[in-house]
Write a protein that holds these residues in place. Structure first.
Motif, PDB file in Angstrom:
ATOM      1  N   HIS A 187       0.838  -1.200   0.000  1.00 58.10           N
ATOM      2  CA  HIS A 187       0.000   0.000   0.000  1.00 58.10           C
ATOM      3  C   HIS A 187       0.875   1.253   0.000  1.00 58.10           C
ATOM      4  N   LYS A 247       1.162   3.835  -2.995  1.00 53.07           N
ATOM      5  CA  LYS A 247       0.687   5.180  -2.639  1.00 53.07           C
ATOM      6  C   LYS A 247       1.764   6.206  -2.978  1.00 53.07           C
ATOM      7  N   ILE A 288       1.402   7.062  -6.527  1.00 52.01           N
ATOM      8  CA  ILE A 288       0.271   7.975  -6.725  1.00 52.01           C
ATOM      9  C   ILE A 288       0.653   9.369  -6.247  1.00 52.01           C
ATOM     10  N   TYR A 333      -6.677   9.017  -0.727  1.00 44.05           N
ATOM     11  CA  TYR A 333      -6.932   8.757  -2.135  1.00 44.05           C
ATOM     12  C   TYR A 333      -8.150   7.849  -2.264  1.00 44.05           C
ATOM     13  N   LEU A 334      -9.204   8.370  -2.878  1.00 47.89           N
ATOM     14  CA  LEU A 334     -10.425   7.623  -3.152  1.00 47.89           C
ATOM     15  C   LEU A 334     -10.540   7.430  -4.658  1.00 47.89           C
ATOM     16  N   PHE A 335     -11.223   6.387  -5.087  1.00 50.23           N
ATOM     17  CA  PHE A 335     -11.385   6.197  -6.529  1.00 50.23           C
ATOM     18  C   PHE A 335     -12.666   5.433  -6.817  1.00 50.23           C
ATOM     19  N   CYS A 372      -4.533   3.148  -3.112  1.00 52.39           N
ATOM     20  CA  CYS A 372      -5.622   4.026  -2.662  1.00 52.39           C
ATOM     21  C   CYS A 372      -6.104   3.622  -1.267  1.00 52.39           C
ATOM     22  N   HIS A 373      -6.916   4.488  -0.688  1.00 54.09           N
ATOM     23  CA  HIS A 373      -7.441   4.238   0.659  1.00 54.09           C
ATOM     24  C   HIS A 373      -8.858   3.680   0.641  1.00 54.09           C
ATOM     25  N   GLY A 382     -12.319   2.477  -2.193  1.00 50.95           N
ATOM     26  CA  GLY A 382     -13.012   2.403  -3.474  1.00 50.95           C
ATOM     27  C   GLY A 382     -14.478   2.747  -3.277  1.00 50.95           C
ATOM     28  N   CYS A 391     -11.191  -4.617  -4.668  1.00 53.63           N
ATOM     29  CA  CYS A 391     -10.632  -3.830  -3.564  1.00 53.63           C
ATOM     30  C   CYS A 391     -10.433  -4.705  -2.334  1.00 53.63           C
TER      31      CYS A 391
END
Length: 612
Positions: free
Chosen positions: A290, A294, A297, A318-320, A496-497, A499, A515
């Motif tokens: 992670h 990250k 990113i 970070y959301l996606f 990311c943190h 989804g 996820c």
């Protein structure tokens, strides 16, 4: 739904299983993931009694299919090889080999184009025998019907090859291979047929065009709507396959309702989808992974935003969301509304920290935005300049420490050559700007009519410095060849943190499951098959990092407020709480392993063997 008590071991003793899908060695959409990920569990349960059947498209198959040569095919003694040899003797172009995925299953691929000369009679038979019309100008329908004709011949020969008490189970996925089923039944071919619809074709079209799809479902005139959307042939094939199969199945309790009202048959079983979780197990290193991804990113975010203004990346989440571009069905509209509300809440709260939200989907574009690409290139140059200065200062500092008698730290800036000072200054001057960071990374072909962009413009989510929710719309798949991210989609997910996938129409939904398999919390909805399954089978699912937005019998604004609350509570978590949650998410992923979910398929096969 009732299932027989016969065990999967008993099935395997006296049956062969042929599983047919249009996406065997042919990646088109979500069914590819279903079949490919299930292969290891299927091979483990069925061994050499399992075979896949799909269309042969050489360009797609060349990278993942390894055919047996003529000598190998001659030496093979299994019934699948025998059926292939017979078809070749009859003059058919049939490939037999191994799909180069985990499990290496035996695979038969048949070229649909070889019978294009007989399309007239194939289409005529479908109309006269089954009432299925086919237009003259739809090549996909021609491919599908040609393959169905050839698949029927293969199953017919295979059943003749099998010596009783052995039997053949033929499992067809989706209407694109289900076209073989009506003729198999009409000619009384002794195969036990299972048909699975992963999403009714008409249901997907209706949901995209009717905001009250579920309320109107009972009143749908299937034929009128199919003609309205110009999909009468495909829907007719799907209905014929559903009614012709011995066992009719779908993937979630949600799609059961569609099957009843749009296909006029109550499914015999629900077959939830899973993943081959072993592919994602990282031997307790998922926390390290992670951080690793990250950091990658972070590089993108610095290149995209820091030329205009900076913020604390250690205090940024970070959301996606990702998936096919279906603005309403995939819940992009609900996600955007909740993000706008979250942005306002964070601005009013005075809390520190930021959220960067990524929209990953596929849209027609002309190119990557040149300024976005340039900013990434300049950031790379900034890094190279800083590393050169670091190396130079490091060497000179080491010499000064060894040679000097003064224990105080010397002036480090004096150790940098004028060349590097000038390059450092000019690089930063060429990078910094007063312009706002772009909300989209590419130049869309139809920018003015894009629903995601238009919402951001209306809601003023334009990446102002005071915005606490920053937006990045990436209308292309994430891949290692991308100059912006340079990583696999799965690596991006790990970095990311959270989804976010609050779909309005999603018969199953792999994105939140992917996820979970990577130890990343996810939001789904009770209108997705996955979310519905979680609510029924996973206790304390929120504690395990699986959040379900309630959209059934809720207004859009009620669902948006619930999603906003979920995002708000997630943002309020501290680092320790997020790490603990990722641990629980990773531990719960085993619940969705095909090794555990394969039992649903085996029950359906047992039921098929009891019906004939």
């Amino acid at each position: 739904m009732q299932y027989p008590t016969r065990t999967s071991n008993a099935i395997a003793l006296d049956a062969l299983l042929v599983e047919s899908a249009w996406e065997v060695c042919n990646q088109v959409g979500g069914i590819y993931t279903v079949i490919r990920s299930k292969v290891p569990a299927a091979v483990q349960g069925w061994g050499d009694r399992y075979c896949l059947l799909g269309p042969y498209f050489p360009q797609q198959a060349q990278s993942e299919f390894e055919p047996f040569d003529d000598i190998q095919l001659t030496l093979l003694s299994d019934p699948f090889a025998g059926a292939v040899r017979q078809m070749r003797q009859m003059g058919y172009d049939v490939q037999y080999g191994v799909w180069l995925v985990t499990g290496r299953p035996r695979t038969v691929l048949i070229n649909p184009f070889q019978v294009y000369g007989h399309l007239g009679s194939i289409k005529s038979d479908l109309w006269h025998h089954h009432g299925i019309p086919t237009p003259d100008n739809d090549d996909l329908l021609h491919q599908v019907e040609a393959f169905g004709h050839l698949a029927k011949i293969f199953i017919e020969i295979l059943t003749a090859e099998v010596v009783p008490p052995r039997r053949v189970i033929a499992h067809f996925h989706e209407w694109m291979t289900g076209v073989a089923i009506p003729d198999l039944r009409r000619d009384q071919v002794p195969a036990h047929i299972v048909f699975t619809t992963h999403a009714t074709l008409l249901g997907r079209y209706l949901a995209m065009n009717d905001p009250n799809f579920y309320e109107h479902l009972m009143q749908v005139d299937w034929l009128a709507e199919a003609r309205h959307f110009n999909i009468e042939t495909a829907v007719s094939i799907e209905r014929a396959a559903a009614h012709g199969s011995h066992v009719f199945t779908t993937v979630s309790e949600l799609t059961v309702r569609e099957c009843i009202y749009l296909l006029d048959r109550f499914p015999d079983a629900v077959l939830p989808n899973g993943l081959n979780i072993e592919r994602f197990v990282a031997l307790h290193e998922f926390q390290n992974l992670h951080k690793q991804y990250k950091d990658k990113i972070n590089e993108f975010v610095m290149a995209h935003f820091f030329q205009s203004y900076s913020f604390d990346l250690d205090n940024t989440l970070y959301l996606f969301t990702s998936g096919r571009y279906e603005y309403h069905n995939k819940g992009f509209d609900l996600t955007l509304e909740a993000l706008a509300r979250l942005n306002y809440r964070l601005q009013q709260s005075g809390l520190e920290g930021n959220v960067v939200m990524f929209f990953i989907t596929k849209r027609p574009f002309t190119s990557i935005n040149p300024l976005v690409l340039q900013n990434r290139a300049i950031l790379d140059e900034v890094r190279e300049t800083c590393e050169a200065i670091q190396e130079q200062v490091g060497e000179r500092l080491f010499y000064a420490a060894a040679a000097g008698t003064d224990h105080r730290l010397p002036d480090l800036s004096a150790m940098v050559d004028d060349y590097w000072r000038l390059r450092y200054r000019r690089t930063l001057q060429s990078w910094k700007t007063n312009a706002l960071p772009s909300i989209i990374t590419h130049n869309l072909i139809d920018d003015q009519n894009d629903d995601i962009l238009n919402f951001m413009r209306r809601a003023n989510l334009l990446n102002y410095q005071h915005d606490r929710v920053k937006m990045v719309y990436h209308p292309d798949f994430v891949s290692p060849t991308s100059p912006l991210f340079g990583m696999e989609y799965g690596q991006f997910v790990r970095g990311c943190h959270l989804g976010v996938f609050p779909s309005y129409y999603e018969p199953w939904g792999y994105t939140p499951l992917e996820c979970i398999a990577r130890g990343v919390p996810a939001i789904t909805s009770d209108l997705s098959g996955f979310g519905d399954y979680v609510m029924q089978h996973v206790q304390d699912h929120e504690d395990k990092g699986i959040y379900v937005v309630h959209r059934q019998e809720r207004s859009f604004h009620e669902a948006a407020e619930e999603l906003t609350d979920m995002l708000w509570n997630f943002v309020l978590q501290n680092r320790r709480e997020r790490i603990a949650q990722r641990n629980r998410v990773e531990n719960s992923s085993e619940l969705f392993d095909w090794k555990n979910l394969r039992v649903y398929y085996d029950r359906a096969y047992a039921l098929a063997l009891e019906r004939f």
